[in-house]
Design a protein around this motif. Structure first.
Motif, short mmCIF file in Angstrom:
data_model
loop_
_atom_site.label_atom_id
_atom_site.label_comp_id
_atom_site.label_asym_id
_atom_site.label_seq_id
_atom_site.Cartn_x
_atom_site.Cartn_y
_atom_site.Cartn_z
N SER A 1 -6.90 -1.54 -8.73
CA SER A 1 -7.40 -1.95 -7.69
C SER A 1 -6.17 -2.94 -6.75
O SER A 1 -6.16 -3.09 -5.66
N ALA A 2 -5.49 -3.60 -7.36
CA ALA A 2 -4.73 -4.46 -6.91
C ALA A 2 -3.30 -4.09 -6.59
O ALA A 2 -2.56 -3.99 -5.35
N ARG A 3 -2.73 -2.69 -6.55
CA ARG A 3 -2.07 -2.04 -6.08
C ARG A 3 -2.43 -1.79 -4.96
O ARG A 3 -2.19 -1.82 -4.11
N SER A 4 -3.90 -1.19 -5.17
CA SER A 4 -4.44 -0.84 -3.47
C SER A 4 -4.55 -2.14 -2.71
O SER A 4 -4.39 -2.47 -1.26
N PHE A 5 -4.58 -3.59 -3.43
CA PHE A 5 -5.13 -4.41 -3.16
C PHE A 5 -3.43 -5.24 -1.74
O PHE A 5 -3.40 -5.40 -0.70
N PHE A 6 -2.46 -4.90 -3.46
CA PHE A 6 -1.58 -5.45 -2.39
C PHE A 6 -0.52 -4.43 -1.27
O PHE A 6 0.50 -5.10 -0.44
N TYR A 7 -0.53 -3.80 -1.96
CA TYR A 7 -0.25 -2.25 -1.18
C TYR A 7 -0.58 -1.25 0.10
O TYR A 7 0.32 -0.35 0.49
N GLY A 8 -1.68 -1.68 -0.11
CA GLY A 8 -2.64 -0.52 0.61
C GLY A 8 -2.46 1.14 -0.07
O GLY A 8 -2.72 0.77 -1.39
N PRO A 9 -3.71 1.31 0.48
CA PRO A 9 -4.15 2.85 0.00
C PRO A 9 -2.86 3.64 -0.72
O PRO A 9 -1.88 3.64 -0.94
N THR A 10 -3.82 4.94 -1.83
CA THR A 10 -2.78 5.27 -2.37
C THR A 10 -2.49 6.65 -1.47
O THR A 10 -3.44 7.28 -1.45
N ALA B 1 7.80 -6.56 6.61
CA ALA B 1 8.93 -6.64 6.67
C ALA B 1 9.19 -5.42 5.83
O ALA B 1 10.28 -4.91 5.97
N GLU B 2 9.80 -6.56 4.61
CA GLU B 2 10.73 -6.39 3.30
C GLU B 2 9.49 -4.56 2.64
O GLU B 2 10.16 -3.70 2.41
N GLN B 3 8.45 -4.43 2.40
CA GLN B 3 7.83 -3.26 2.26
C GLN B 3 8.31 -2.60 3.35
O GLN B 3 8.64 -0.84 2.88
N TYR C 1 -15.12 5.94 3.29
CA TYR C 1 -13.83 7.40 2.61
C TYR C 1 -13.43 7.58 3.97
O TYR C 1 -14.04 8.60 4.06
N VAL C 2 -12.38 7.12 4.12
CA VAL C 2 -12.33 7.03 5.89
C VAL C 2 -10.44 7.60 5.46
O VAL C 2 -9.62 7.89 3.95
N ASN C 3 -9.66 7.88 6.38
CA ASN C 3 -8.15 8.28 6.09
C ASN C 3 -7.33 7.80 5.55
O ASN C 3 -7.34 6.22 5.17
N GLU C 4 -7.03 8.59 4.28
CA GLU C 4 -5.54 8.25 3.10
C GLU C 4 -4.63 6.92 3.97
O GLU C 4 -4.21 6.28 3.50
N GLU C 5 -4.32 7.91 4.71
CA GLU C 5 -3.14 7.54 5.24
C GLU C 5 -2.69 6.35 6.14
O GLU C 5 -1.76 6.06 7.00
N LEU C 6 -4.18 5.87 6.53
CA LEU C 6 -4.45 4.70 7.06
C LEU C 6 -3.92 3.16 6.20
O LEU C 6 -5.25 3.17 5.35
N PRO C 7 -3.28 2.42 6.79
CA PRO C 7 -3.08 1.13 5.52
C PRO C 7 -4.71 0.49 5.58
O PRO C 7 -4.92 0.41 6.66
N LEU C 8 -4.69 -0.46 4.89
CA LEU C 8 -5.59 -1.51 4.30
C LEU C 8 -5.27 -2.90 5.17
O LEU C 8 -6.25 -3.46 6.32
N ARG C 9 -3.67 -2.34 5.66
CA ARG C 9 -3.53 -3.39 6.65
C ARG C 9 -1.91 -3.86 6.76
O ARG C 9 -1.08 -2.87 5.65
#
Length: 280
Positions: A95-104, A273-275, A261-269
């Protein structure tokens, strides 16, 4: 009846033994959500992890203070508690991975940490239910005292199942029938451990030549029989876990809008710039 037949036909395919899955979002979003935020499940899983960790630390500290810490590692209860900590810890990590970096962003091939979580989830839930049921029926009546404090005894053999129940009913990933080999493999390792422990001259806290009186290898036939019956009970409890998952999904499908459950390719946020530069 045709729906049940179709379900079991699909579940019994060899590919279901693997850890491929088409919807990675089911590992970090809850079936009860109406949005795509990873925050609610992340917070809940973090609480479950910290609670599980607190129980393990409390139990370990009492054993250390009593000078018998080495015996902590011989009991199935403590193996199960360790599985609880690992399962809730990896759940929080996913959950933390998705919270900080968006969908898998993956198709079918899940990242290693998601697959690890799935295996631990499959093990920890039915094993926790087994420990609670087995302790308060067989072992408690036999006078076995694994913990040195009654309140902690209740937490270790009761809250462990509550934690895993909450993890199961708030998740979204499936519980596959053929993944039954995960908890069975775990229990087989422990069963063999009790044998090798006995052969090596191991004793319990009271200096008895066994881990549990119901697994006394001086009476190998009875011990093997208890092991087999426990295996069947674990299979039953795994099926209960699977039914909990199916019931959870059915209820959520009826009462929760399927907008999660929508498009996995769309980021949560929007990524920072660093990412963006590092490609994370």
């Amino acid at each position: 009846m045709s729906a049940i037949k179709k379900y079991f036909k699909e579940q019994c395919q060899v590919r279901m033994c693997g850890l491929e899955h088409a919807n990675p979002s089911e590992f970090y979003l809850s079936v009860w959500q109406t949005n795509r935020s990873a925050t609610p499940l992340f917070v809940l899983r973090l609480i479950l992890f910290l609670g599980s960790l607190a129980i393990v630390l409390a139990s370990s500290i009492l054993y250390i203070q009593s000078g018998i810490y080495g015996f902590w590692f011989i009991y199935l209860t403590h193996w199960g508690l360790t599985a609880n900590v690992a399962a809730t810890g990896f759940a929080a990590l996913v959950s933390a991975r998705s919270f900080f970096y968006g969908p898998t962003r993956t198709k079918h091939q899940l990242p290693w940490y998601v697959m690890t979580y799935w295996i631990l989830y499959n093990i920890a839930a039915p094993v926790a239910f087994l420990i609670t049921l087995f302790y308060w029926t067989v072992l408690f009546e036999a006078g076995v005292e694994e913990e040195l404090n009654y309140g902690l005894d209740v937490a270790v053999h009761g809250l462990n199942s509550v934690v895993m129940f909450v993890l199961v009913v708030t998740s979204a990933q499936p519980t596959r029938l053929l993944h039954m080999y995960h908890p069975l493999g775990f229990s087989l390792v422990f069963f063999l451990f009790t044998l090798f422990y006995y052969l090596a001259g191991g004793v319990d806290v009271k200096q008895n030549p066994f881990v549990y009186s119901v697994l006394d290898w001086r009476h190998a036939g009875t011990t093997v029989g208890v092991g087999v019956l426990t295996g069947f009970l674990l299979v039953f409890l795994y099926l209960v876990t699977m039914l909990l998952s199916l019931g959870r999904d059915a209820i959520a499908k009826k009462f929760v809008k399927p907008s999660v459950y929508v498009n996995e390719e769309l980021p949560l946020r929007q990524p920072t710039a660093e990412q963006t530069q590092t490609g994370v």
